[in-house]
Design a protein around this motif. Structure first.
Motif, PDB file in Angstrom:
ATOM      1  N   ARG A  49      28.157  22.538  24.030  1.00 40.43           N
ATOM      2  CA  ARG A  49      29.504  21.654  24.134  1.00 40.43           C
ATOM      3  C   ARG A  49      30.128  22.097  25.170  1.00 40.43           C
ATOM      4  O   ARG A  49      31.203  21.498  25.530  1.00 40.43           O
ATOM      5  N   ALA A  50      29.981  23.285  26.009  1.00 40.17           N
ATOM      6  CA  ALA A  50      30.812  23.478  26.992  1.00 40.17           C
ATOM      7  C   ALA A  50      29.856  24.482  28.164  1.00 40.17           C
ATOM      8  O   ALA A  50      28.979  24.996  27.649  1.00 40.17           O
ATOM      9  N   VAL A  51      30.309  24.349  29.220  1.00 44.73           N
ATOM     10  CA  VAL A  51      29.602  24.928  30.232  1.00 44.73           C
ATOM     11  C   VAL A  51      30.473  25.970  31.065  1.00 44.73           C
ATOM     12  O   VAL A  51      31.382  25.718  31.536  1.00 44.73           O
ATOM     13  N   ILE A  52      29.667  27.165  31.629  1.00 40.90           N
ATOM     14  CA  ILE A  52      30.307  28.004  32.497  1.00 40.90           C
ATOM     15  C   ILE A  52      29.515  28.083  33.789  1.00 40.90           C
ATOM     16  O   ILE A  52      28.047  28.194  33.530  1.00 40.90           O
ATOM     17  N   LEU A  53      29.909  27.814  34.974  1.00 41.11           N
ATOM     18  CA  LEU A  53      29.068  28.053  36.070  1.00 41.11           C
ATOM     19  C   LEU A  53      29.643  29.040  37.264  1.00 41.11           C
ATOM     20  O   LEU A  53      30.515  29.237  37.067  1.00 41.11           O
ATOM     21  N   SER A 201      34.760  24.132  20.619  1.00 39.38           N
ATOM     22  CA  SER A 201      35.301  23.836  19.221  1.00 39.38           C
ATOM     23  C   SER A 201      35.793  22.303  18.859  1.00 39.38           C
ATOM     24  O   SER A 201      36.390  21.989  17.977  1.00 39.38           O
ATOM     25  N   ILE A 202      35.870  21.654  20.110  1.00 41.49           N
ATOM     26  CA  ILE A 202      36.500  20.348  19.755  1.00 41.49           C
ATOM     27  C   ILE A 202      35.346  19.492  19.572  1.00 41.49           C
ATOM     28  O   ILE A 202      34.306  19.715  19.914  1.00 41.49           O
ATOM     29  N   GLU A 203      35.600  18.421  18.885  1.00 43.31           N
ATOM     30  CA  GLU A 203      34.332  17.535  18.296  1.00 43.31           C
ATOM     31  C   GLU A 203      33.963  16.872  19.545  1.00 43.31           C
ATOM     32  O   GLU A 203      34.577  16.501  20.477  1.00 43.31           O
ATOM     33  N   VAL A 208      33.739  14.443  25.274  1.00 43.81           N
ATOM     34  CA  VAL A 208      33.037  13.659  26.227  1.00 43.81           C
ATOM     35  C   VAL A 208      33.929  12.456  26.550  1.00 43.81           C
ATOM     36  O   VAL A 208      34.142  12.147  27.766  1.00 43.81           O
ATOM     37  N   ALA A 209      34.765  11.822  25.541  1.00 46.05           N
ATOM     38  CA  ALA A 209      35.505  10.660  25.936  1.00 46.05           C
ATOM     39  C   ALA A 209      36.831  11.159  26.696  1.00 46.05           C
ATOM     40  O   ALA A 209      37.274  10.511  27.397  1.00 46.05           O
ATOM     41  N   TYR A 210      37.452  12.264  26.489  1.00 45.34           N
ATOM     42  CA  TYR A 210      38.736  12.769  27.022  1.00 45.34           C
ATOM     43  C   TYR A 210      38.329  13.142  28.465  1.00 45.34           C
ATOM     44  O   TYR A 210      39.250  12.891  29.283  1.00 45.34           O
TER      45      TYR A 210
END
Length: 259
Positions: A49-53, A201-203, A208-210
């Motif tokens: 749901r989230a990425v760290i680069l 933790s966000i839906e 993705v939409a935001y």
């Protein structure tokens, strides 16, 4: 042989580490192709749901295009203007519809600076430094830096960096609004993980939409951006029921009390 990119996944977060520390994580052709594969894979992974680069080691996030490779291979300089995501690392990052946090652990130079600017949120260690040496190398940026940097820190500051090629230290980068937060090197990844966990933790569909809404509007004029927001949000909000709002309101209140 170590992979050019290390991937660690846990609790909805993927940590993507550019892994050429002996070459300051320079963006070789092979590493760029691998980054495209990784970001495509992550974008399609519902468990992420989230990425760290970030970059391996403590010297460099990435030093940009591999200048040794550019100087030894005919036609290699075309990478600076590559349009395909398999050659252009900025477009490879932009493939990802999920939030990407850039954890800048060392220098981000020229093309590496452009890669940093492709991330949604930037945080940095005190070791981080940024430099745009395009003019000194004798090439013009082709991955977006000439347009993005001025919009982030202001045109005068952007021109100062690009016309001198001088380094920008982490504290000044934070003061100028380039990075959100600067911490000690050993605090960088814990902070990145905390931010990523909050985002995760966000839906997922809302996230993705935001992200898409912000990016689409940012690429347009302010007036056009407001039109885009009204069009997209009217369609999306029309599908939200009062029961949905009430359930989420209670969850937001509970989370707020915990903070």
């Amino acid at each position: 042989m170590n992979d050019l990119i290390n991937i660690e996944k846990a609790d909805g977060v993927a940590i993507v580490t550019l892994n050429r520390p002996d070459a300051m994580n320079a963006l070789s052709k092979a590493l760029r192709a691998r980054l495209y594969q990784v970001m495509t894979q992550i974008d399609g992974d519902d468990d992420v749901r989230a990425v760290i680069l970030t970059g391996a080691g403590d010297r460099a996030f990435t030093a940009g295009l591999d200048l040794k490779e550019l100087g030894s291979e005919p036609g290699a300089l075309g990478a600076a203007n590559a349009e395909g995501a398999d050659e252009n690392p900025v477009k490879a990052i932009e493939i990802c519809s999920k939030p990407v946090i850039g954890a800048i652990n060392g220098v981000a130079i020229t093309g590496g600076f452009e890669v940093a600017l492709a991330c949604d949120v930037l945080i940095a260690s005190t070791n981080a430094r940024f430099a745009d040496t395009h003019a000194r190398v004798g090439i013009l940026p082709g991955w977006g830096l000439s347009q993005k940097l001025s919009r982030i820190i202001g045109i005068s500051r952007a021109k100062q960096l690009s016309f001198t090629g001088n380094f920008l230290d982490a504290a000044t980068a934070e003061r100028w609004g380039l990075v959100n937060q600067v911490v000690a090197p050993d605090e960088l990844m814990p902070l990145a993980r905390k931010l990523a966990a909050d985002m995760a933790s966000i839906e997922p569909r809302m996230m993705v939409a935001y992200k898409g809404l912000i990016d689409e509007g940012y690429a347009a004029s302010f007036g056009d951006g407001l039109v885009i927001e009204h069009r997209i949000s009217s369609l999306a909000n029309g599908q939200v029921t009062p029961q949905d709002v009430e359930a989420r309101r209670l969850a937001v209140q509970a989370r707020g009390r915990g903070q």
